[in-house]
Design a protein around this motif. Sequence first.
Motif, PDB file in Angstrom:
ATOM      1  N   SER A 132       0.832  -1.208   0.000  1.00 31.44           N
ATOM      2  CA  SER A 132       0.000   0.000   0.000  1.00 31.44           C
ATOM      3  C   SER A 132       0.862   1.252   0.000  1.00 31.44           C
TER       4      SER A 132
ATOM      5  N   GLU B  17      -7.594  -1.402   0.586  1.00 29.53           N
ATOM      6  CA  GLU B  17      -6.250  -1.097   0.098  1.00 29.53           C
ATOM      7  C   GLU B  17      -6.220   0.232  -0.646  1.00 29.53           C
TER       8      GLU B  17
ATOM      9  N   GLU C 292      -6.297   3.043   1.795  1.00 28.70           N
ATOM     10  CA  GLU C 292      -4.992   3.253   2.422  1.00 28.70           C
ATOM     11  C   GLU C 292      -4.013   3.936   1.469  1.00 28.70           C
ATOM     12  N   ILE C 293      -3.988   3.475   0.216  1.00 30.50           N
ATOM     13  CA  ILE C 293      -3.058   4.029  -0.774  1.00 30.50           C
ATOM     14  C   ILE C 293      -3.335   5.509  -1.007  1.00 30.50           C
TER      15      ILE C 293
END
Length: 187
Positions: A71, A157, A160-161
């Motif tokens: 991530s 994900e 988060e990224i």
Amino acid sequence: METFIKQRIKAIKKGDQNAFADIVEFYKDKIYQLCYRMLGNRHEAEDVAQEAFIRAYVNIHTYDSTMKFSSWLYRIATNLSIDRIRKKKPDVYLDAEVTGTDGLTMYSQLADEGTSPEDALESLELQKTVQEAILKLPEKYRTVIVLKYIDELSLQEISEILDLPIGTVKTRIHRGREALRKYLGDL
């Protein structure tokens, strides 16, 4: 695999420069594909992917080990791709469109074994049409569409990224799909 990556990161932080080669080897194709889908150009994607790995190596001490490394690395590559999109200047590359070939490059004209030339051309044209439609999307929608449908990342994900709430990610995916639908029309 994440455990292996975290072990390699600990080794890097202790001064083992060779440990980073394992990380690059594992993620190089994924990061390149992300950059290519964002930028639509092989040369720019290679440059940005390489820059992402350099930034990750130089800033490895800022990596938070409670977060997935992938991530963190995807965030670096995504941000660099977005920066490149914002600064984009027209460039000419050797694999640019060949005059008189309806958008094909020399690389794309190579025959694929096992499929008929008509099927290969139709598939290539469809891929090109979809890629062009993705490139028309505003960057905030393009980013989530690429991460969700090309890189097949989960909503968590992607959240988060991009450092966005999941609700925002869902909204952007929905709006990005609607925009793609509009661009692609009857396909």
